[in-house]
Scaffold this motif. Structure first.
Motif, PDB file in Angstrom:
ATOM      1  N   ILE A 183       0.833  -1.204   0.000  1.00 43.95           N
ATOM      2  CA  ILE A 183       0.000   0.000   0.000  1.00 43.95           C
ATOM      3  C   ILE A 183       0.872   1.259   0.000  1.00 43.95           C
ATOM      4  O   ILE A 183       0.605   2.224  -0.724  1.00 43.95           O
ATOM      5  CB  ILE A 183      -0.942  -0.011   1.212  1.00 43.95           C
ATOM      6  CG1 ILE A 183      -2.010  -1.096   1.026  1.00 43.95           C
ATOM      7  CG2 ILE A 183      -1.601   1.344   1.414  1.00 43.95           C
ATOM      8  CD1 ILE A 183      -2.906  -1.282   2.196  1.00 43.95           C
ATOM      9  N   THR A 184       1.927   1.244   0.808  1.00 43.81           N
ATOM     10  CA  THR A 184       2.827   2.400   0.858  1.00 43.81           C
ATOM     11  C   THR A 184       3.515   2.612  -0.479  1.00 43.81           C
ATOM     12  O   THR A 184       3.594   3.750  -0.971  1.00 43.81           O
ATOM     13  CB  THR A 184       3.879   2.198   1.963  1.00 43.81           C
ATOM     14  OG1 THR A 184       3.231   1.964   3.219  1.00 43.81           O
ATOM     15  CG2 THR A 184       4.770   3.426   2.079  1.00 43.81           C
ATOM     16  N   GLY A 215       2.520   1.653  -3.508  1.00 45.85           N
ATOM     17  CA  GLY A 215       1.563   2.089  -4.515  1.00 45.85           C
ATOM     18  C   GLY A 215       1.197   3.552  -4.374  1.00 45.85           C
ATOM     19  O   GLY A 215       1.107   4.294  -5.366  1.00 45.85           O
ATOM     20  N   ALA A 216       0.972   3.986  -3.114  1.00 44.56           N
ATOM     21  CA  ALA A 216       0.616   5.389  -2.892  1.00 44.56           C
ATOM     22  C   ALA A 216       1.800   6.309  -3.150  1.00 44.56           C
ATOM     23  O   ALA A 216       1.641   7.415  -3.687  1.00 44.56           O
ATOM     24  CB  ALA A 216       0.110   5.570  -1.461  1.00 44.56           C
ATOM     25  N   SER A 274       2.714   7.240  -6.955  1.00 40.82           N
ATOM     26  CA  SER A 274       1.906   8.286  -7.602  1.00 40.82           C
ATOM     27  C   SER A 274       2.372   9.683  -7.225  1.00 40.82           C
ATOM     28  O   SER A 274       1.968  10.672  -7.856  1.00 40.82           O
ATOM     29  CB  SER A 274       0.434   8.114  -7.219  1.00 40.82           C
ATOM     30  OG  SER A 274       0.243   8.342  -5.827  1.00 40.82           O
ATOM     31  N   ASN A 304       2.094  12.618   3.078  1.00 44.73           N
ATOM     32  CA  ASN A 304       1.016  12.638   2.096  1.00 44.73           C
ATOM     33  C   ASN A 304       0.311  11.290   1.940  1.00 44.73           C
ATOM     34  O   ASN A 304      -0.755  11.228   1.314  1.00 44.73           O
ATOM     35  CB  ASN A 304       1.558  13.092   0.739  1.00 44.73           C
ATOM     36  CG  ASN A 304       1.730  14.588   0.645  1.00 44.73           C
ATOM     37  OD1 ASN A 304       0.771  15.329   0.454  1.00 44.73           O
ATOM     38  ND2 ASN A 304       2.965  15.045   0.838  1.00 44.73           N
ATOM     39  N   VAL A 305       0.908  10.227   2.473  1.00 51.21           N
ATOM     40  CA  VAL A 305       0.244   8.914   2.417  1.00 51.21           C
ATOM     41  C   VAL A 305      -0.213   8.475   3.805  1.00 51.21           C
ATOM     42  O   VAL A 305      -0.749   7.383   3.958  1.00 51.21           O
ATOM     43  CB  VAL A 305       1.179   7.841   1.800  1.00 51.21           C
ATOM     44  CG1 VAL A 305       1.588   8.229   0.396  1.00 51.21           C
ATOM     45  CG2 VAL A 305       2.409   7.596   2.665  1.00 51.21           C
ATOM     46  N   LEU A 346      -3.970   7.448   4.235  1.00 52.89           N
ATOM     47  CA  LEU A 346      -4.264   6.120   3.707  1.00 52.89           C
ATOM     48  C   LEU A 346      -3.772   5.037   4.659  1.00 52.89           C
ATOM     49  O   LEU A 346      -4.457   4.030   4.886  1.00 52.89           O
ATOM     50  CB  LEU A 346      -3.613   5.958   2.335  1.00 52.89           C
ATOM     51  CG  LEU A 346      -3.757   4.594   1.654  1.00 52.89           C
ATOM     52  CD1 LEU A 346      -5.221   4.292   1.373  1.00 52.89           C
ATOM     53  CD2 LEU A 346      -2.949   4.564   0.365  1.00 52.89           C
ATOM     54  N   GLN A 363      -5.888   2.120   6.640  1.00 53.73           N
ATOM     55  CA  GLN A 363      -5.511   0.711   6.486  1.00 53.73           C
ATOM     56  C   GLN A 363      -5.142   0.094   7.825  1.00 53.73           C
ATOM     57  O   GLN A 363      -5.382  -1.086   8.062  1.00 53.73           O
ATOM     58  CB  GLN A 363      -4.342   0.581   5.504  1.00 53.73           C
ATOM     59  CG  GLN A 363      -3.996  -0.852   5.132  1.00 53.73           C
ATOM     60  CD  GLN A 363      -5.130  -1.537   4.403  1.00 53.73           C
ATOM     61  OE1 GLN A 363      -5.819  -0.929   3.588  1.00 53.73           O
ATOM     62  NE2 GLN A 363      -5.322  -2.824   4.673  1.00 53.73           N
ATOM     63  N   ARG A 370     -11.812   7.082   6.344  1.00 53.29           N
ATOM     64  CA  ARG A 370     -11.520   7.243   4.919  1.00 53.29           C
ATOM     65  C   ARG A 370     -12.327   8.392   4.336  1.00 53.29           C
ATOM     66  O   ARG A 370     -11.794   9.239   3.609  1.00 53.29           O
ATOM     67  CB  ARG A 370     -11.850   5.949   4.176  1.00 53.29           C
ATOM     68  CG  ARG A 370     -11.516   5.997   2.678  1.00 53.29           C
ATOM     69  CD  ARG A 370     -12.206   4.876   1.956  1.00 53.29           C
ATOM     70  NE  ARG A 370     -13.670   5.013   2.076  1.00 53.29           N
ATOM     71  CZ  ARG A 370     -14.525   4.070   1.727  1.00 53.29           C
ATOM     72  NH1 ARG A 370     -14.095   2.922   1.275  1.00 53.29           N
ATOM     73  NH2 ARG A 370     -15.825   4.281   1.853  1.00 53.29           N
ATOM     74  N   ASP A 409     -10.222  11.818   3.353  1.00 49.69           N
ATOM     75  CA  ASP A 409     -10.062  11.986   1.904  1.00 49.69           C
ATOM     76  C   ASP A 409     -10.872  13.198   1.447  1.00 49.69           C
ATOM     77  O   ASP A 409     -12.105  13.178   1.464  1.00 49.69           O
ATOM     78  CB  ASP A 409     -10.550  10.733   1.175  1.00 49.69           C
ATOM     79  CG  ASP A 409     -10.168  10.736  -0.298  1.00 49.69           C
ATOM     80  OD1 ASP A 409     -10.086  11.842  -0.883  1.00 49.69           O
ATOM     81  OD2 ASP A 409      -9.953   9.653  -0.866  1.00 49.69           O
TER      82      ASP A 409
END
Length: 271
Positions: free
Chosen positions: A147-148, A150-151, A154, A182-183, A186, A190, A259, A263
């Motif tokens: 997850i880290t 992937g985020a 970007s 910034n992550v 998320l 999680q 979330r 978000d």
């Protein structure tokens, strides 16, 4: 603030409160056996009844909450503490041999569910809560790493990251100062999800005898002990089962609410 977040926080707070209060008070000694009082249904003395050894179920539920929360919390801490740095490193070194090594190691761990890992650890070191923590923690590492990564991927092509690189900042400093903040939202969400899964995993491991060992109460162990007595004492299974459902439901609702709250895109779409 969403209803899911409020309801989830309320349910989770009740479970945490029961666990904290159990350190200083329980209605009865959770290890004290009273055979003449065994298999009592809920009553004014034993609020949730007694088990097949005459132990007070309400006291065992309170201490069992402490066990489940401790195992899941430490296991998620292990997953986040190791998985997040690995994910940040893999994203910073995208396409390199280090990125490939980290991701293939994650695939290898994913091939072995926490129950299988627990069996392997138990075969070497024996059953116990510590080994359950290790097994669940190991399984959480690749979850947070993926997850880290992937985020973070970007973000590495964003303008503010390019500006940081032009300013002479290295990959490690950029990851710590710019990528991780910034992550974080998320990862927090999680974390609540993995915490609820950790509760389930601990209950499952205890159910098959690989988690907390007697006389330490565990919701999974209580379910295992009740499985042969469901027909004439259904409360023995319903009560710990309900405790697991309420805890997992509360954490999932809280994760869903967090979330939506954290978000900004979802927050705007709901207005």
């Amino acid at each position: 603030m969403s209803r899911n977040l409020l309801l989830g926080a309320l349910l989770s707070s009740l479970v945490v409160l029961a666990a904290l209060v159990s350190f200083i008070w329980t209605p009865f000694d959770h290890t004290a056996m009273d055979i003449p009082s065994k298999l009592q249904r809920p009553n004014v003395i034993h609020w949730l009844g007694t088990d097949h050894f005459g132990r007070d179920i309400f006291s065992m539920i309170m201490v069992g909450a402490r066990t489940s929360i401790a195992v899941a919390l430490v296991a998620v801490g292990i997953g986040m503490g190791l998985g997040i740095p690995l994910g940040l490193t893999a994203a910073a070194k995208k396409g390199s041999w280090l990125d490939e090594l980290i991701m293939r190691a994650n695939d290898l761990v994913f091939a072995f569910p926490s129950l299988v890992i627990a069996i392997l650890i138990t075969a070497i070191f024996g059953a116990g809560a510590i080994n359950a923590i290790i097994a669940i923690g190991i399984f959480n590492i690749p979850v947070f790493a993926r997850i880290t990564r992937g985020a973070a991927l970007s973000l590495w092509e964003r303008e503010f990251i390019l500006a940081a690189r032009v300013a002479g900042k290295g990959a490690a400093r950029i990851s710590a100062e710019h990528i991780l903040p910034n992550v974080a939202n998320l990862l927090i969400v999680q974390g609540t999800i993995q915490f609820s899964l950790g509760i389930l995993a601990e209950a499952g491991l205890s159910y098959v005898g690989l988690g907390a060992q007697p006389p330490t109460p565990s919701w999974g162990r209580m379910l295992a002990d009740a499985q042969t007595m469901v027909s004439f004492a259904p409360h023995l299974a319903l009560i710990p089962g309900t405790a697991i459902v309420v805890t997992v439901l509360g954490l999932n609702l809280m994760g869903d609410g967090l979330r939506d709250w954290l978000d900004p895109k979802l927050r705007v779409s709901r207005q």
